[in-house]
Design an enzyme around this catalytic site. Structure first.
Site, short mmCIF file in Angstrom:
data_model
loop_
_atom_site.label_atom_id
_atom_site.label_comp_id
_atom_site.label_asym_id
_atom_site.label_seq_id
_atom_site.Cartn_x
_atom_site.Cartn_y
_atom_site.Cartn_z
CG LEU A 45 -78.82 -128.39 -47.07
CD1 LEU A 45 -78.15 -128.87 -45.75
CD2 LEU A 45 -79.38 -128.84 -47.61
CG ASP A 46 -78.17 -122.32 -44.01
OD1 ASP A 46 -78.50 -121.89 -43.37
OD2 ASP A 46 -77.63 -122.32 -42.96
CE LYS A 47 -81.18 -117.27 -50.26
NZ LYS A 47 -81.71 -116.15 -50.98
CB SER A 49 -76.70 -125.25 -47.56
OG SER A 49 -75.38 -124.70 -47.16
NE ARG A 145 -74.84 -118.68 -43.44
CZ ARG A 145 -75.53 -119.22 -44.82
NH1 ARG A 145 -76.56 -119.65 -44.86
NH2 ARG A 145 -74.36 -118.90 -45.59
#
Length: 182
Positions: A45-47, A49, A145
């Site tokens: 999970l992206d930073k 998000s 993403r």
């Protein structure tokens, strides 16, 4: 018996236990929240998000959750800039052409602001002249993403992205930064 941890990852936290970034950086990682040995994130999970991140010590379960070939549904609450029209929603439902190819069809619906929303630090920046709205979007793949690129491709850039569920597991009952064993 294997462990499965459900974690509500806050905004600006890396989905890993160590920060291999620049020396002296003070980025938060999973180790700032979870002190359980031998568990690893199943997927990313992206930073920038937020939301559900699953961690496990079971390699097979980790692969089943993270590998797109298993098509495990991942549902996101997406705050977007503007109010996507029916054509934009239909495009998301049909699959969107991105630089790395067509996405699989997504399940998409317009929603009100989610009822279990927590404040984000820093808050989302809004433009007074542009409305925002919320979508619930479910995908069964996991490109880098992807949700952000999909909404941008239909003219509705993502302002805030929260993963609500992965398969049968959800954020229900988990405050931002909290975790529990399943």
């Amino acid at each position: 018996m294997s462990k499965l941890i459900l974690f509500n990852k806050p905004f600006n936290v890396l989905s890993q236990f160590t920060d291999k970034g620049t020396e002296g950086s003070a980025r938060q990682t999973l180790s700032d929240y979870i002190d359980v040995p031998n568990v690893y994130a199943a997927g990313r999970l992206d930073k920038d998000s937020e939301g559900l991140l699953l961690l496990t010590d079971n390699g097979r379960l980790q692969a089943k959750i993270a590998n797109p070939k298993f098509k495990m549904p991942k549902t996101y609450w997406v705050q977007v800039e503007g109010e996507p029209d029916d054509a934009a929603i239909d495009a998301l439902r049909s699959g969107v052409k991105l630089k790395d190819g067509m996405t699989r069809p997504a399940e998409v619906k317009r929603i009100d602001e989610p009822p279990i929303l927590w404040p984000r630090t820093p808050p989302v920046r809004f433009r007074k002249t542009v409305p925002d709205s919320w979508l619930e979007l479910t995908i069964r793949e996991g490109r880098n993403r992807q949700v952000r690129r999909m909404t941008a491709a239909v003219g509705a850039p993502t302002l805030r992205l929260i993963r609500y569920s992965i398969g049968e597991w959800s954020l229900d009952g988990l405050a931002s930064g909290d975790w529990r064993e399943a």
